[in-house]
Design an enzyme around this catalytic site. Structure first.
Site, mmCIF file in Angstrom:
data_model
loop_
_atom_site.group_PDB
_atom_site.id
_atom_site.type_symbol
_atom_site.label_atom_id
_atom_site.label_comp_id
_atom_site.label_asym_id
_atom_site.label_seq_id
_atom_site.Cartn_x
_atom_site.Cartn_y
_atom_site.Cartn_z
ATOM 1 N N HIS A 42 15.707 29.828 30.955
ATOM 2 C CA HIS A 42 17.058 29.408 30.574
ATOM 3 C C HIS A 42 17.036 27.970 30.049
ATOM 4 O O HIS A 42 17.670 27.652 29.040
ATOM 5 C CB HIS A 42 17.993 29.488 31.784
ATOM 6 C CG HIS A 42 18.636 30.825 32.000
ATOM 7 N ND1 HIS A 42 17.901 31.950 32.267
ATOM 8 C CD2 HIS A 42 19.944 31.205 31.982
ATOM 9 C CE1 HIS A 42 18.726 32.977 32.419
ATOM 10 N NE2 HIS A 42 19.974 32.557 32.240
ATOM 11 N N HIS A 77 15.152 28.587 40.162
ATOM 12 C CA HIS A 77 14.076 27.645 39.868
ATOM 13 C C HIS A 77 14.268 26.391 40.701
ATOM 14 O O HIS A 77 15.363 26.131 41.207
ATOM 15 C CB HIS A 77 14.071 27.250 38.377
ATOM 16 C CG HIS A 77 13.922 28.405 37.439
ATOM 17 N ND1 HIS A 77 12.705 28.953 37.131
ATOM 18 C CD2 HIS A 77 14.845 29.102 36.727
ATOM 19 C CE1 HIS A 77 12.874 29.947 36.266
ATOM 20 N NE2 HIS A 77 14.169 30.060 36.020
#
Length: 305
Positions: free
Chosen positions: A180, A234
């Site tokens: 992303h 993450h």
């Protein structure tokens, strides 16, 4: 020894030939065919990686607190919305800006070509790296659902997982780098570079309003990247590396078609390959080679004002 043919390059020598080979060589050198051929190979490689490449699965400890975060079923920025925010919206803005400013066909062409190259190259490198590294996500254990009785302080592998959804499980080893983040900084980063060039943001004493407009896409990309930490997909390391990767590729792709942002003509793309070919140049000059004319410098009248 004098060079053989145009610039002494193999393609340069071929363009001087007649017949089919010469025609193909001239087409190759005077158009953007090399970029499109490379783009096609890159797209093919990306599709093949998506279909056949499996992630390396690192062994893990159930007692590792870094992989014990919950798995968010609803993401703040889903993959589909990330494509919209970092792909579709920047593309629309680029097209509208070029249309309103009445840009030529060449500028339309290289701007959109550079934008798509940045997105695809970023996606390809990110996905290949993800699969090769195989770093566990912070929510790995919530995805894995380890079998009862699995030792907590001994390294185990995917065999202890009971999750039936293979996609959910496999994604647990794709933490580095953040996709992303890299995609967001690639698309929105390219837009930021483009706006900076079009508005001459780095001209001495440019007003702050222009700089803020050019900075908005970077802020949007940063917010997307931060959301990946908030969803526990993450950690900060993944996000920072993904962001740097995406912006670096955006800059690389932008600079292949536009001068550096301190150039007086940073709002204009490099001349087309066809123009330089017809002028006998054979390749674009880098704006750094035109040292004195390539920088914004204050003259005496500027300093006195």
């Amino acid at each position: 020894m004098p060079p053989n043919g145009r610039n002494g390059h193999p393609v340069g020598r071929l363009v001087e030939r007649t017949g089919c080979i010469g025609s193909v060589a001239r087409l190759w050198q005077r158009t953007y065919a090399p970029d499109y051929v490379a783009f096609a190979f890159l797209l093919t490689g990306y599709i093949l990686a998506q279909l056949f490449m499996e992630p390396f699965r690192r062994m893990f400890l159930l007692s590792n607190p870094n992989i014990q975060y919950p798995h968010a079923l609803v993401e703040r920025v889903s993959m589909a919305w990330n494509i919209v925010y970092a792909g579709v919206i920047p593309l629309v803005i680029l097209i509208l800006w070029l249309a309103i400013s009445r840009a030529g066909i060449h500028q339309f062409h290289v701007t959109l070509l550079g934008f798509f190259i940045a997105l695809l190259l970023t996606s390809f490198i990110t996905d290949v790296t993800k699969n090769a590294v195989g770093r566990p996500r912070p929510d790995l254990l919530s995805r894995c659902l380890p079998a009862a009785g699995t030792p907590k302080d001994i390294l185990v592998n995917i065999e202890v997982c009971t999750e039936k959804d293979r996609h959910t499980l496999e994604e647990g080893w794709k933490s580095f780098p953040s996709g992303h983040s890299s995609f967001a900084f690639s698309g929105l980063g390219f837009l930021s570079l483009f706006l900076s060039g079009q508005m001459n943001v780095f001209r001495p004493r440019t007003d702050l309003g222009r700089a803020l407009i050019a900075f908005i896409p970077i802020l949007a990309a940063a917010l997307i990247a931060i959301s990946r930490c908030e969803d526990y997909r993450h950690d900060v390391y993944d996000v920072i590396c993904g962001s740097l990767l995406g912006f670096a590729i955006a800059y690389f792709s932008y600079r292949r078609y536009y001068p550096r942002l301190r150039s007086p003509k940073c709002h204009e793309p490099f001349p087309s390959r066809g123009m330089t070919f017809n002028n006998g140049v054979g390749q674009n000059k880098d704006d750094e080679e035109t040292a004195g004319a390539g920088l914004f410098e204050l003259d005496d009248s500027d300093e006195a004002s």
